[in-house]
Design an enzyme around this catalytic site. Sequence first.
Site, short mmCIF file in Angstrom:
data_model
loop_
_atom_site.label_atom_id
_atom_site.label_comp_id
_atom_site.label_asym_id
_atom_site.label_seq_id
_atom_site.Cartn_x
_atom_site.Cartn_y
_atom_site.Cartn_z
N SER A 40 0.82 -1.20 0.00
CA SER A 40 0.00 0.00 0.00
C SER A 40 0.87 1.26 0.00
CB SER A 40 -0.97 -0.03 1.19
OG SER A 40 -1.97 0.94 1.05
N ASP A 82 -0.14 -4.06 -4.06
CA ASP A 82 -1.28 -3.15 -4.20
C ASP A 82 -0.89 -1.73 -3.77
OD1 ASP A 82 -3.84 -3.12 -5.29
OD2 ASP A 82 -4.81 -3.08 -3.33
N HIS A 96 -7.80 -5.39 -0.57
CA HIS A 96 -6.48 -4.75 -0.48
C HIS A 96 -5.50 -5.63 0.30
CE1 HIS A 96 -3.90 -1.26 -0.74
NE2 HIS A 96 -3.94 -0.97 0.55
#
Length: 324
Positions: free
Chosen positions: A154, A179, A247
């Site tokens: 992230s 991601d 996610h």
Amino acid sequence: MSYKLLAVFFLCVSKGSALFNDNCVVPPLICPNKNITFWLYTRANENNPHELKVSDTDSIASAPWVKNSPIKVLIHGYTGHKDFSPNTEIRPAYMECCNYNIITVDYNKIALEPCYLQATRNIELVGMCLAQLIDEMVQNHNFQLKQFHVIGFSLGGQTAGYLSNYLKSGKLDRISALDPALPMFATSDKMKKLDFNDAHYVDVLHTNALAKGKLETSGHADFYSNGGVVQPGCKSTKNQTKSGCDHARAPIYYAESILTTTGFYATRCYSWITYIIGLCNLFPSSEEVLYGEYISRNTTGIFFFSTNSEPPYARGSMIKTGRS
């Protein structure tokens, strides 16, 4: 109104005007920084991490290094810390498979909720301080830059991009972005987002594109699991939103790739749009590549793979089994 302004408006409304929250801080770009710490884990001290400090070079010299072994650097995302994803998934997998050096980056104090906007600014400082540590290790402690493999989830994936901007010892060998974060990173400025120039090899996994994660290709090889937007088996719970689950699958899949004998096998497609409208199924590729820890450096392009809805997620070769 631009995408960034819309993102600012949305985040401020949804997080209680974090722009003006007294607890949200943006420290100056000065390293070392008390808000950013680095922790070494090996099999010898798996439950007792050793803190590495640039300001105390003996902390580097006296650390329980596994000599000549790879160095895996794990970077968490928004609201994370050293005992939060991706560390909780990936660190145990490495401990089980290999006698590696694992450096966990912890910048929790400057990535707290509801301060997402400040956190997106603070990761430049994180990248800068991590670059300082790596430069110190390479220039003064006989480590090789080729030993380092940075894995960021992230905001951690975007942090790796900033790291490369400040690294003086040369170019990183490999970055694996899990991601990488989308909000506030929809920009054409390559100095402010992860891209393939940030290491000799950059591989990217997309699991929640168009929401928490980016859809845009960002590496030498970009992988879209189950189309890259939603993941099978994910649903809203008391502790996690549906999008949060999608996610969070990125570090889970990567951790499984370290130990699985089944493997995440992906096939090439020209683009995400081509895949979504079904042309990849009409004209399937005969090329199949392995995603994850053991990816071949010859793998470049855009790839797609499917997973199971529950662990183990890897489905193995689609071509050999005739599955889709």
